[in-house]
Design a protein around this motif. Structure first.
Motif, PDB file in Angstrom:
ATOM      1  N   VAL A 260       1.161   5.005  19.454  1.00  0.00           N
ATOM      2  CA  VAL A 260       0.132   4.518  18.530  1.00  0.00           C
ATOM      3  C   VAL A 260       0.551   3.124  18.059  1.00  0.00           C
ATOM      4  N   PRO A 261      -0.011   2.082  18.647  1.00  0.00           N
ATOM      5  CA  PRO A 261       0.450   0.734  18.320  1.00  0.00           C
ATOM      6  C   PRO A 261       0.055   0.343  16.895  1.00  0.00           C
ATOM      7  N   PRO A 262       0.956  -0.330  16.173  1.00  0.00           N
ATOM      8  CA  PRO A 262       0.586  -0.804  14.837  1.00  0.00           C
ATOM      9  C   PRO A 262      -0.521  -1.855  14.936  1.00  0.00           C
ATOM     10  N   ILE A 263      -1.531  -1.720  14.076  1.00  0.00           N
ATOM     11  CA  ILE A 263      -2.603  -2.717  13.974  1.00  0.00           C
ATOM     12  C   ILE A 263      -2.602  -3.188  12.521  1.00  0.00           C
ATOM     13  N   ASP A 264      -2.486  -4.484  12.334  1.00  0.00           N
ATOM     14  CA  ASP A 264      -2.411  -5.024  10.975  1.00  0.00           C
ATOM     15  C   ASP A 264      -3.651  -4.609  10.168  1.00  0.00           C
ATOM     16  N   GLY A 265      -3.423  -3.978   9.029  1.00  0.00           N
ATOM     17  CA  GLY A 265      -4.523  -3.589   8.153  1.00  0.00           C
ATOM     18  C   GLY A 265      -5.136  -2.239   8.477  1.00  0.00           C
ATOM     19  N   ALA A 266      -4.724  -1.597   9.579  1.00  0.00           N
ATOM     20  CA  ALA A 266      -5.300  -0.296   9.966  1.00  0.00           C
ATOM     21  C   ALA A 266      -4.580   0.859   9.275  1.00  0.00           C
ATOM     22  N   LEU A 267      -5.288   1.969   9.175  1.00  0.00           N
ATOM     23  CA  LEU A 267      -4.695   3.231   8.732  1.00  0.00           C
ATOM     24  C   LEU A 267      -4.830   4.235   9.869  1.00  0.00           C
ATOM     25  N   VAL A 268      -3.767   4.982  10.129  1.00  0.00           N
ATOM     26  CA  VAL A 268      -3.799   6.026  11.149  1.00  0.00           C
ATOM     27  C   VAL A 268      -4.195   7.345  10.464  1.00  0.00           C
ATOM     28  N   ILE A 269      -5.210   7.980  10.997  1.00  0.00           N
ATOM     29  CA  ILE A 269      -5.703   9.237  10.429  1.00  0.00           C
ATOM     30  C   ILE A 269      -5.418  10.367  11.415  1.00  0.00           C
ATOM     31  N   ASN A 270      -4.843  11.454  10.926  1.00  0.00           N
ATOM     32  CA  ASN A 270      -4.751  12.616  11.809  1.00  0.00           C
ATOM     33  C   ASN A 270      -5.225  13.885  11.108  1.00  0.00           C
ATOM     34  N   ILE A 271      -5.823  14.740  11.930  1.00  0.00           N
ATOM     35  CA  ILE A 271      -6.299  16.041  11.455  1.00  0.00           C
ATOM     36  C   ILE A 271      -5.088  16.948  11.299  1.00  0.00           C
ATOM     37  N   GLY A 272      -5.029  17.683  10.180  1.00  0.00           N
ATOM     38  CA  GLY A 272      -3.939  18.626   9.968  1.00  0.00           C
ATOM     39  C   GLY A 272      -4.349  20.048  10.325  1.00  0.00           C
TER      40      GLY A 272
END
Length: 356
Positions: A260-272
């Protein structure tokens, strides 16, 4: 768990019992990875299993109400279980200052950090810990983390949080709250839930936990795990990465991994797990892992959004209304939580606890 060597016991004493963490061990000048942190070969990330051509979706959420945005989020939750969001409304400055605050805390002298070690902290709403569940793990994870339990308006306990990062955590959480709410509204809409009332809100999003995860520079990161493969026991997790990378998610082919590459300003969302159970498997809670960095200290800031401890959850009535059979039983969240934290990270085995 097999008996540990005398050297491993000394390291456990220094890192865990004395509250120095892996950061303290690295600061002491270790030049090789101690046996206690070396994964068996079969548990290490095999570079040949990483799919460089694959990536999780990146979704522009500048217009949350756009049907295409809603569809993209629900599709990503169903296929990948992970996606990144951009243009979510949280200022870049807030994201950057909270990451800086994490580095500031872990840059404190050892004795200052240890004031917040679990069991020693001035409040039970902040605790410094290491690895995952050290007493249950045969191999420790190359990670320390400072965990905050965020209760909006609770100024009494947050006043006791570390001064070097307190204000930044509070602002980050205040800014994140509307994003979390919007994400859950969209995801629940995809499950035919028309509105989130107070009772359901407690089952989805009780006061969250936010962590400062710290992965110090590792002499041989390929031998270790920053975090071993696992899925989260959340409704959703909202993760802020730094620019070092190192997060991998399980591919749609079970034996593959996607960076999952870092993207400036992005948030990574994952389902739990909780949302996978509530959706009766429409949404996927996917395994992920973290690899430490050989040249830099890595931080990440996850927000774990979960039910309240005495909330009962199971497949949603709206999902089952057409006569579909539930795949999971109803559970008390505190029971699921205790089971997860009673053992080492073991992929998705925690979900067996909920299956009918």
């Amino acid at each position: 768990m097999p008996p540990r060597s005398s050297n491993s016991e000394k390291i456990i004493d220094f890192v865990v019992n004395k509250g120095n963490g892996i950061k303290g061990l690295v600061d002491a000048g270790i030049e090789s990875v101690p046996d206690l942190y070396i994964l068996p070969i079969e548990d290490r990330l095999d570079a040949s299993r990483v799919l460089p051509e694959e990536s999780i979706p990146v979704i522009d959420v500048s217009n949350w109400d756009n049907p295409k945005v809603i569809e993209s989020i629900c599709q990503a939750a169903s296929k990948w279980g992970f996606f990144q969001i951009i243009n979510h409304g949280m200022p870049l400055e807030v994201l950057n200052t909270v990451k800086e605050a994490a580095h500031r805390f872990f840059g404190l002298p050892n004795e200052e950090r240890k004031k917040y070690w679990t069991g020693n902290s001035p409040t039970d709403t902040v605790a410094l810990k290491t690895s995952f569940v050290p007493q249950a793990e045969d191999v420790l994870e190359w990670k320390d983390y400072l965990s905050f339990r965020y209760v909006p308006g609770d100024k009494e306990s947050s006043a006791l949080w570390p001064p070097v990062c307190k204000d930044q955590v509070l602002e980050y959480m205040e800014r994140a709250e509307p994003v979390i709410r919007k994400l859950l509204e969209v995801l629940l809409k995809g499950l035919k839930v028309k509105e989130i009332d107070k009772a359901r809100e407690y089952t989805l999003m009780a006061p969250p936990t936010v962590n400062f995860n710290y992965y110090p520079r590792c002499p041989k990161p390929d031998l270790t795990a920053g975090v071993r493969p696992h899925s989260d026991i959340t409704t959703i997790t909202v993760l802020l990465q730094d620019d070092n990378g190192g997060l991998y998610v399980r591919g749609t082919d079970d034996d593959s991994w996607i960076h999952v590459p870092p993207i400036d300003g992005a948030l990574v969302i994952n389902i739990g797990d909780i949302l996978q159970i509530m959706s009766n498997d429409r949404y996927k809670s996917i395994e992920h892992r973290v690899v430490a960095n050989g040249s830099k200290n890595r931080v990440s800031v996850p927000i774990f959004v979960s039910p309240g401890p005495d909330a009962v959850f199971g497949p949603l009535p709206e999902v089952l209304e057409s006569g579909e059979q539930p795949l999971y039983k109803e559970l008390l969240f505190s029971d699921y939580f205790k089971f997860f934290f009673s053992k080492k990270h073991e992929g998705k085995k925690t979900m067996d606890f909920a299956k009918i």
